[in-house]
Design an enzyme around this catalytic site. Structure first.
Site, PDB file in Angstrom:
ATOM      1  N   GLU A 320      34.773  50.261  11.356  1.00 51.55           N
ATOM      2  CA  GLU A 320      34.287  51.204  13.008  1.00 51.55           C
ATOM      3  C   GLU A 320      36.184  52.282  12.883  1.00 51.55           C
ATOM      4  O   GLU A 320      37.090  51.887  12.822  1.00 51.55           O
ATOM      5  CB  GLU A 320      34.569  50.458  14.567  1.00 51.55           C
ATOM      6  CG  GLU A 320      34.951  51.425  15.505  1.00 51.55           C
ATOM      7  CD  GLU A 320      34.914  50.184  16.294  1.00 51.55           C
ATOM      8  OE1 GLU A 320      34.614  49.475  17.053  1.00 51.55           O
ATOM      9  OE2 GLU A 320      36.362  50.794  17.347  1.00 51.55           O
ATOM     10  N   GLU A 325      40.282  57.600  20.873  1.00 52.34           N
ATOM     11  CA  GLU A 325      40.306  56.943  22.318  1.00 52.34           C
ATOM     12  C   GLU A 325      41.758  57.937  23.022  1.00 52.34           C
ATOM     13  O   GLU A 325      42.533  57.794  23.079  1.00 52.34           O
ATOM     14  CB  GLU A 325      40.341  55.598  22.256  1.00 52.34           C
ATOM     15  CG  GLU A 325      38.703  55.309  21.311  1.00 52.34           C
ATOM     16  CD  GLU A 325      39.380  53.710  21.382  1.00 52.34           C
ATOM     17  OE1 GLU A 325      38.423  53.180  22.436  1.00 52.34           O
ATOM     18  OE2 GLU A 325      39.792  53.249  20.505  1.00 52.34           O
TER      19      GLU A 325
END
Length: 442
Positions: A320, A325
């Site tokens: 990932e 974020e």
């Protein structure tokens, strides 16, 4: 009572043993191993093609052939014959190993002389004198063949006698020439050494795909909406809808998280999660996404990628890449993180960066992904957020040699996003995306 003592026990022990031994073999006698002899014959079909036939006799069940040219075969069919092609002149040691019914093995070896060369595989690989990150390749193979290809750095160049291979980083690399002839494959390889990195590599990458969000709806040929309110592995509280929380207008994609009720339970909010899985997937390159972020405690937008093989290997083995974020209780801070089997969740590899206008202005969130490293940056490659480059790469820490797909979403609450609660007064909140662009080597 008297105790008897034997001064010499050995004669008595021998006498006892002599009585026992005759009875030890009173059972069935072992059957002798099935007898067999190994041999084979061969005949020339032409100067370079030879037919081999098994002529072994007796009881056996497996035949393993080694034809001396890299080809091997295994069979249980005793009458099986093989036509074998030898492109180059020379002596070849052919071996037939036969496995008997009781597991014993016998072999026969014969030397086969090929008198003429039909074709030979060879090539040259020379670094360019003017630009040493480029290597000039020339296929110098002799004879006729059907097709060929160069393989290097997970790249393929087909049927170019003179080709140029590009190596942006210093190191030693394998270059392979693969030739197809009459349904068979032949290969040769060489190592080339690149002495220095190419300082212009980043700027040499060319645009191969972009999503500019033109029109007034999401392009279904590129994006799929993932739906549901099951927490998404992080105890998130939003229900992802089938496009109800997204708009496209004036070249901007807007993903909006909305409040349904004040209960702060699963389904109390709606939002959107968009993926390119099975539609747009990439390995290596420069990925840039220009976006403006939402704000407020409890909001959790993300721009990220997942390995396309997640369905077969699962997470985190698929890898990932969190390009960006943001958690609303840490305003003006963006995060970049890598999750692998070697480190994921709370043990993932990542860093944070202060970005004062993340909520007010559009910024470029970038990933420079090569076979050497992952470099995360904001606005320009000189403004690095995080760098991930394990010195020794394996499947555990580097699943990033396979395709990944994009994900755009805005979550609410959850283990990280909701770590300091949710402020219900902030909704609705939106992440706006100007574009998604991918640059790669051409």
């Amino acid at each position: 009572m008297k105790t008897l003592h034997f001064k010499n026990k050995w004669p008595i022990l021998m006498a006892l043993i002599s009585l026992i031994i005759p009875f030890a073999g009173c059972g069935e006698e072992d059957e002798p191993a099935a007898a067999f002899e190994v041999d084979f014959s061969y005949s020339f079909l032409d100067d370079n093609n030879v037919r081999f036939s098994n002529t072994s006799e007796g009881e056996y069940h497996i035949m393993n052939w080694d034809f001396g040219n890299g080809r091997t075969e295994s069979t249980t069919t005793k009458s099986q014959s093989y036509d074998v092609y030898y492109p180059e002149a020379g002596d070849y040691d052919v071996n037939l190993t036969v496995l008997g019914l009781d597991g014993d093995r016998k072999s026969a070896t014969k030397s086969v002389n090929i008198a003429s060369t039909d074709f030979s595989i060879s090539f040259t690989a020379e670094p360019d004198g003017a630009d040493p990150n480029y290597v000039n390749l020339e296929n110098t193979s002799m004879g006729d063949f059907d097709a060929f290809r160069w393989v290097y750095r997970n790249k393929i160049i087909e049927n170019e006698t003179n080709a140029v291979a590009y190596f942006p980083y210093a190191g030693t690399y394998e270059v392979q020439l693969i030739i197809d002839k009459n349904g068979e494959t032949f290969s040769s390889s060489q190592n080339v050494t690149i002495v220095s990195d190419d300082p212009e590599y980043f700027s040499k990458l060319e645009l191969v795909w972009s999503e500019e969000f033109e029109g007034n709806e999401v392009n279904a040929d590129t994006w799929t909406f993932e739906t549901g309110s099951g927490g998404w592995g992080n105890n998130e509280l939003q229900n992802y809808t089938d496009g109800d929380n997204v708009t496209v207008q004036d070249g901007i994609l807007t993903i909006t998280a909305e409040k349904v009720n004040d209960a702060q339970v699963a389904g109390s909010y709606t939002s959107t999660r968009m993926i390119t899985n099975g539609k747009k997937e990439f390995t290596y390159g420069r990925m840039e996404i220009k976006a403006r972020l939402p704000e407020g405690t409890g909001i959790w937008p993300a721009i990220w990628m997942l390995g396309s093989n997640i369905g077969s290997v699962g997470w985190p083995a698929c890898g990932e890449i969190d390009i960006m974020e943001y958690v609303g209780y840490e305003p003006n801070t963006v995060h970049a993180t890598v999750h692998t089997a070697a480190g994921y969740g709370g043990n993932a590899n990542g860093s944070s960066k202060t970005l004062e206008t993340a909520e007010e202005d559009y910024h470029v969130y970038g990933l420079f992904w090569t076979e050497k490293e992952l470099v995360f940056y904001t606005d320009s490659i000189g403004n690095v957020t995080h760098r991930y480059a394990p010195s020794s790469k394996d499947d555990e820490n580097w699943p990033f040699n396979k395709p990944q797909f994009f994900i755009l979403n805005v979550a609410v609450g959850g283990n990280w996003g909701g770590a300091q609660g949710i402020d219900n007064s902030i909704f609705p909140q939106s992440m706006e995306v100007d574009y998604v662009r991918v640059y790669q080597e051409m």
